[in-house]
Design an enzyme around this catalytic site. Structure first.
Site, PDB file in Angstrom:
ATOM      1  N   SER A 214       8.769  89.255  41.087  1.00 56.36           N
ATOM      2  CA  SER A 214       9.350  90.100  40.050  1.00 56.36           C
ATOM      3  C   SER A 214      10.859  90.222  40.258  1.00 56.36           C
ATOM      4  O   SER A 214      11.549  89.208  40.290  1.00 56.36           O
ATOM      5  CB  SER A 214       8.661  91.467  40.049  1.00 56.36           C
ATOM      6  N   ASP A 312       3.884  86.260  30.692  1.00 58.22           N
ATOM      7  CA  ASP A 312       4.010  87.246  31.753  1.00 58.22           C
ATOM      8  C   ASP A 312       3.858  88.669  31.201  1.00 58.22           C
ATOM      9  O   ASP A 312       4.471  89.037  30.193  1.00 58.22           O
ATOM     10  CB  ASP A 312       5.381  87.099  32.418  1.00 58.22           C
ATOM     11  N   HIS A 371       1.215  89.629  36.130  1.00 60.08           N
ATOM     12  CA  HIS A 371       2.570  89.692  36.675  1.00 60.08           C
ATOM     13  C   HIS A 371       2.465  89.757  38.192  1.00 60.08           C
ATOM     14  O   HIS A 371       1.821  90.653  38.740  1.00 60.08           O
ATOM     15  CB  HIS A 371       3.322  90.919  36.144  1.00 60.08           C
TER      16      HIS A 371
END
Length: 427
Positions: A214, A312, A371
């Site tokens: 991330s 995503d 994610h």
């Protein structure tokens, strides 16, 4: 041993006398460094390995290390508390191999947002757990069946507490609501590398992988080349892996440029420091654009593996602003075509670069509505398949310098079940 110690002391004296003599001090200091390594460092390393360089306990525990010189180096979280990382010593043939993982957790988009974040574990070290289990992520697992490539490496899980992908570089704290807030992400990264080298033995590393997820995945792309410059000459294999770190510079479903505008503000607010001469030169008048993965990725020289969903979950819900709450019922029929168009655009941004096709690089692009699942969950690590192979399989090939790159992802169907890859978790 006494004779060797006398030689070391003699070298120290000679080096001190020679510092003012051009052309002499370099060789003496080199001899001094070699003697110090042989006489002091290597025995200490051997003693450490004998005591701690063994397989971890059943829980695969990793231990918190706060940076001891955080104040002096400016390696501070948003609230001014010391930054740090969780660590587990490598063992066996992994004792000189290092996985340095940058945690994620979004960004704080303005001063007030950073102030509020400073009261949480994403902006302060005051409430960090002293230990963690390796089960917090599949890539951390000490089980060779689950994690055959990294299970016995030195593990460094770098805590994220700066709010700008380890990139902020503001010398003095700002004041928000009467309290000081620090933007020191780049200092955190610099001090962490120093402490790993001289406090944990990474000076003798042979293999190093920088990875992140991330916001940490973006940080990996931003700092991969810079990180290599901080490693020692013993490193023979250095690579980078970005999990779910490719966030596109694009308007949302409503046509508003929300994400580009807030990330530009973060770049300016935190005076983001990115070592990427090529990208900065290409965007001379808009250097904030190097804070976007699509611009940075094309300039990376480090061998890099990109693991990302073209659907995503964070990108869809936050950057595209697509959710049940934000899409009127009469526009529901537009969502799947919109997402399919965005997935093709993301594929183009990635595949139209030389980076994606370079022989040293690899990638796993899929369509699961997830994610960071690739490094954090069983399904993302080994369950989801593309052409019959999982992310773990592709990574294993890439680490062995074999071709490991997925083809263009499929696109969602217009009817149930929408998902085009049956190995993905349910939407």
């Amino acid at each position: 041993m006494k004779r060797k110690m006398r030689r070391l002391v003699g070298l120290v004296a000679l080096a001190t006398l020679a510092l003012a003599t051009p052309g002499v001090e370099a060789q003496l200091l080199s001899d001094l460094a070699e003697a110090a390594e042989n006489l002091l460092v290597r025995p200490l390393e051997a003693a450490w390995d004998a005591t701690f360089g063994k397989a971890p306990d059943a829980a695969g525990t990793v231990y918190l290390e706060l940076l001891p010189n955080a104040t002096e180096t400016g390696a501070l979280c948003l609230d001014g508390s010391p930054a740090g990382y969780w660590f587990r010593k490598g063992w066996g043939d992994g004792k000189d191999k290092w996985l340095v993982f940058l945690e994620g957790g979004g960004w704080c988009f303005n001063e007030q947002d950073c102030y509020e974040r400073s009261k949480t574990i994403l902006g302060s070290s005051k409430q960090w757990a002293q230990t963690r289990s390796d089960r917090s992520s599949q890539i951390f697992s000490a089980d060779p069946k689950e994690n055959p490539d990294f299970y016995n490496w030195n593990l460094v899980d770098v805590a994220y507490c700066d709010g700008a992908s380890f990139s902020g570089n503001v010398a003095e704290p700002i004041t928000v609501n009467g309290e000081e807030i620090y933007f020191r992400g780049k200092n955190i990264l610099e001090a962490t590398v120093w402490h790993l080298k001289y406090g944990k033995g990474m000076t003798f590393a042979t293999d190093v992988v920088l990875a992140g997820c991330s916001a940490g995945g973006l940080a990996t792309l931003l700092h991969a080349d810079w990180f290599e410059t901080r490693l020692g000459p013993s490193v023979k294999n250095y690579k980078a892996i970005s999990f779910s770190g490719f966030f596109p510079d694009t308007p949302n479903f409503q046509g508003e440029p929300w994400y580009p505008s807030v990330m530009k503000y973060v770049y300016e607010m935190q005076q983001v420091d990115i070592h990427s001469p090529g990208c900065l030169a290409d965007n001379m008048n808009e250097q904030y654009k190097c804070f976007f993965a699509q611009n940075q990725y094309r300039h990376i020289k480090t061998p890099v593996f990109l693991a990302n969903s073209v659907y995503d979950m964070y990108t869809i819900s936050v950057i595209y602003n697509v959710s049940q709450q934000t899409i009127p019922e009469n526009e529901n029929n537009l969502v799947v075509p919109y997402l399919n168009d965005k997935s093709r655009s993301l594929w183009d941004l990635i595949s139209w670069t030389g980076t994606w096709w370079a022989g040293k690089n690899g990638g796993f692009l899929h369509t699961c509505f997830t994610h960071c699942a690739g490094c954090l969950t069983d399904s993302g690590w080994s369950g989801v398949k593309v052409d019959g192979m999982s992310l773990r399989d592709y990574l294993g090939l890439w680490l062995r310098n074999q071709v490991a790159r997925t083809r263009e992802p499929c696109v969602y169907t217009l009817g149930e079940p929408f998902q085009c890859n049956p190995t993905c978790p349910p939407l």
